[in-house]
Scaffold this motif. Structure first.
Motif, PDB file in Angstrom:
ATOM      1  N   LEU A  38     141.393 -34.592-128.765  1.00  0.00           N
ATOM      2  CA  LEU A  38     141.090 -34.659-130.216  1.00  0.00           C
ATOM      3  C   LEU A  38     141.970 -36.019-130.844  1.00  0.00           C
ATOM      4  CD1 LEU A  38     139.616 -33.421-132.551  1.00  0.00           C
ATOM      5  CD2 LEU A  38     141.402 -31.770-132.849  1.00  0.00           C
ATOM      6  N   TRP A  39     143.022 -35.989-130.147  1.00  0.00           N
ATOM      7  CA  TRP A  39     143.818 -37.232-130.384  1.00  0.00           C
ATOM      8  C   TRP A  39     143.458 -38.549-130.274  1.00  0.00           C
ATOM      9  CZ3 TRP A  39     145.605 -41.032-127.099  1.00  0.00           C
ATOM     10  CH2 TRP A  39     146.433 -42.021-127.979  1.00  0.00           C
ATOM     11  N   LEU A  42     139.879 -38.755-132.829  1.00  0.00           N
ATOM     12  CA  LEU A  42     140.300 -39.218-134.066  1.00  0.00           C
ATOM     13  C   LEU A  42     140.834 -40.627-134.433  1.00  0.00           C
ATOM     14  CD1 LEU A  42     141.981 -35.675-135.258  1.00  0.00           C
ATOM     15  CD2 LEU A  42     140.033 -36.518-135.920  1.00  0.00           C
ATOM     16  N   MET A  43     141.755 -41.123-133.184  1.00  0.00           N
ATOM     17  CA  MET A  43     142.394 -42.314-133.162  1.00  0.00           C
ATOM     18  C   MET A  43     141.218 -43.402-133.122  1.00  0.00           C
ATOM     19  SD  MET A  43     145.643 -42.541-133.629  1.00  0.00           S
ATOM     20  CE  MET A  43     145.990 -43.853-133.043  1.00  0.00           C
ATOM     21  N   ALA A  45     137.997 -43.212-134.184  1.00  0.00           N
ATOM     22  CA  ALA A  45     137.421 -43.104-135.412  1.00  0.00           C
ATOM     23  C   ALA A  45     138.390 -43.930-136.478  1.00  0.00           C
ATOM     24  CB  ALA A  45     137.038 -41.630-136.073  1.00  0.00           C
ATOM     25  N   GLY A  46     139.461 -43.395-136.638  1.00  0.00           N
ATOM     26  CA  GLY A  46     140.335 -44.106-137.611  1.00  0.00           C
ATOM     27  C   GLY A  46     140.623 -45.494-137.402  1.00  0.00           C
ATOM     28  N   LEU A  49     137.581 -47.548-138.378  1.00  0.00           N
ATOM     29  CA  LEU A  49     137.555 -47.753-139.830  1.00  0.00           C
ATOM     30  C   LEU A  49     138.676 -48.582-140.311  1.00  0.00           C
ATOM     31  CD1 LEU A  49     137.104 -43.886-141.492  1.00  0.00           C
ATOM     32  CD2 LEU A  49     135.545 -45.999-140.803  1.00  0.00           C
ATOM     33  N   TRP A  50     139.848 -48.697-139.702  1.00  0.00           N
ATOM     34  CA  TRP A  50     140.717 -49.777-139.964  1.00  0.00           C
ATOM     35  C   TRP A  50     140.196 -51.330-139.766  1.00  0.00           C
ATOM     36  CZ3 TRP A  50     144.112 -49.176-143.479  1.00  0.00           C
ATOM     37  CH2 TRP A  50     144.953 -48.045-143.526  1.00  0.00           C
ATOM     38  N   TYR A  53     138.020 -52.034-142.430  1.00  0.00           N
ATOM     39  CA  TYR A  53     138.893 -52.284-143.691  1.00  0.00           C
ATOM     40  C   TYR A  53     139.144 -53.666-143.513  1.00  0.00           C
ATOM     41  CZ  TYR A  53     142.725 -51.545-147.005  1.00  0.00           C
ATOM     42  OH  TYR A  53     143.396 -51.750-148.233  1.00  0.00           O
ATOM     43  N   ALA A  56     136.446 -56.162-144.062  1.00  0.00           N
ATOM     44  CA  ALA A  56     135.940 -56.080-145.641  1.00  0.00           C
ATOM     45  C   ALA A  56     136.969 -57.157-146.353  1.00  0.00           C
ATOM     46  CB  ALA A  56     135.535 -54.716-146.106  1.00  0.00           C
TER      47      ALA A  56
ATOM     48  N   ILE B   4     135.765 -49.806-150.789  1.00  0.00           N
ATOM     49  CA  ILE B   4     136.500 -50.347-149.296  1.00  0.00           C
ATOM     50  C   ILE B   4     137.839 -49.629-149.412  1.00  0.00           C
ATOM     51  CG2 ILE B   4     137.545 -52.665-150.266  1.00  0.00           C
ATOM     52  CD1 ILE B   4     136.231 -51.828-146.947  1.00  0.00           C
ATOM     53  N   GLU B   5     138.340 -49.393-150.359  1.00  0.00           N
ATOM     54  CA  GLU B   5     139.716 -48.800-150.512  1.00  0.00           C
ATOM     55  C   GLU B   5     139.557 -47.146-149.786  1.00  0.00           C
ATOM     56  OE1 GLU B   5     142.470 -50.181-151.014  1.00  0.00           O
ATOM     57  OE2 GLU B   5     141.504 -51.786-151.153  1.00  0.00           O
ATOM     58  N   ILE B   7     137.287 -46.458-147.570  1.00  0.00           N
ATOM     59  CA  ILE B   7     137.413 -46.574-146.338  1.00  0.00           C
ATOM     60  C   ILE B   7     138.885 -46.404-145.555  1.00  0.00           C
ATOM     61  CG2 ILE B   7     136.778 -48.011-144.204  1.00  0.00           C
ATOM     62  CD1 ILE B   7     134.348 -47.119-145.411  1.00  0.00           C
ATOM     63  N   GLY B   8     139.586 -47.364-146.346  1.00  0.00           N
ATOM     64  CA  GLY B   8     141.097 -47.457-145.815  1.00  0.00           C
ATOM     65  C   GLY B   8     141.794 -46.262-145.783  1.00  0.00           C
ATOM     66  N   ALA B  11     140.694 -44.173-142.894  1.00  0.00           N
ATOM     67  CA  ALA B  11     141.488 -44.420-141.834  1.00  0.00           C
ATOM     68  C   ALA B  11     142.544 -44.093-141.830  1.00  0.00           C
ATOM     69  CB  ALA B  11     141.019 -46.258-141.807  1.00  0.00           C
ATOM     70  N   GLY B  12     143.395 -44.361-142.644  1.00  0.00           N
ATOM     71  CA  GLY B  12     144.703 -43.580-142.750  1.00  0.00           C
ATOM     72  C   GLY B  12     144.767 -42.296-142.540  1.00  0.00           C
ATOM     73  N   LEU B  14     142.677 -40.313-140.966  1.00  0.00           N
ATOM     74  CA  LEU B  14     142.244 -40.149-139.601  1.00  0.00           C
ATOM     75  C   LEU B  14     143.480 -40.339-138.500  1.00  0.00           C
ATOM     76  CD1 LEU B  14     138.453 -41.341-139.583  1.00  0.00           C
ATOM     77  CD2 LEU B  14     139.668 -38.886-138.985  1.00  0.00           C
ATOM     78  N   THR B  15     144.036 -41.720-138.559  1.00  0.00           N
ATOM     79  CA  THR B  15     144.995 -42.026-137.422  1.00  0.00           C
ATOM     80  C   THR B  15     146.419 -41.289-138.026  1.00  0.00           C
ATOM     81  OG1 THR B  15     145.524 -44.061-139.041  1.00  0.00           O
ATOM     82  CG2 THR B  15     144.000 -44.202-137.083  1.00  0.00           C
ATOM     83  N   ALA B  18     145.321 -37.614-136.355  1.00  0.00           N
ATOM     84  CA  ALA B  18     145.230 -37.517-135.059  1.00  0.00           C
ATOM     85  C   ALA B  18     146.341 -36.981-134.045  1.00  0.00           C
ATOM     86  CB  ALA B  18     144.851 -38.791-134.557  1.00  0.00           C
TER      87      ALA B  18
END
Lengths: 84, 84
Positions: A38-39, A42-43, A45-46, A49-50, A53, A56, B4-5, B7-8, B11-12, B14-15, B18
């Motif tokens: 799961l770590w 989730l990492m 996916a996250g 997204l970073w 970000y 963008a 986009i924020e 998304i940020g 992302a934060g 999720l990471t 995790a």
């Protein structure tokens, strides 16, 4: 560049490079039992997204750091699926 | 807030989240053999610098995300030292 930006770059370099010894460890040992699936999910996916970000916001440091981290996480993830 | 924020923020979240299943896994199993000590050390140093960066930039989301991640990493690190 403001002084605090150097702290941000150092932080990004450290949290990216950190995944290199972990990826090398699972690559060599072929053992991933103590790593949480799961770590990894989730990492991935996250961090993806970073990456979006950073793209963008046209931030090359965010894109490079998260691009490298994503590749190393994919190695860990594939080994986690392949070797329990 | 720009799209986009979000998304940020996602992302934060999720990471950061995790690290919860990974910390729980080592807490329950008391096994950390497949986790790289160097990964944990570099992550703690890097996430600590991200916390400083967030504080200097008065960014509450960066401070919260990295504060939680740092705590969870400390759990993993202590178990890594205590149980090989």
């Amino acid at each position: 560049m403001k002084e605090i930006e150097y702290i941000g770059y150092a932080a990004g370099i450290l949290t990216t490079l950190a995944f290199l010894p972990q990826a090398l460890k699972v690559f060599r040992s072929k053992k991933t039992r103590d790593i949480s699936l799961l770590w990894a999910v989730l990492m991935i996916a996250g961090v993806f997204l970073w990456l979006c970000y950073g793209y963008a916001n046209r931030s090359l440091p965010i894109m490079i750091a998260n691009g490298i981290t994503l590749l190393l996480l994919m190695v860990i993830f594939v080994f986690k699926l392949r070797f329990k």
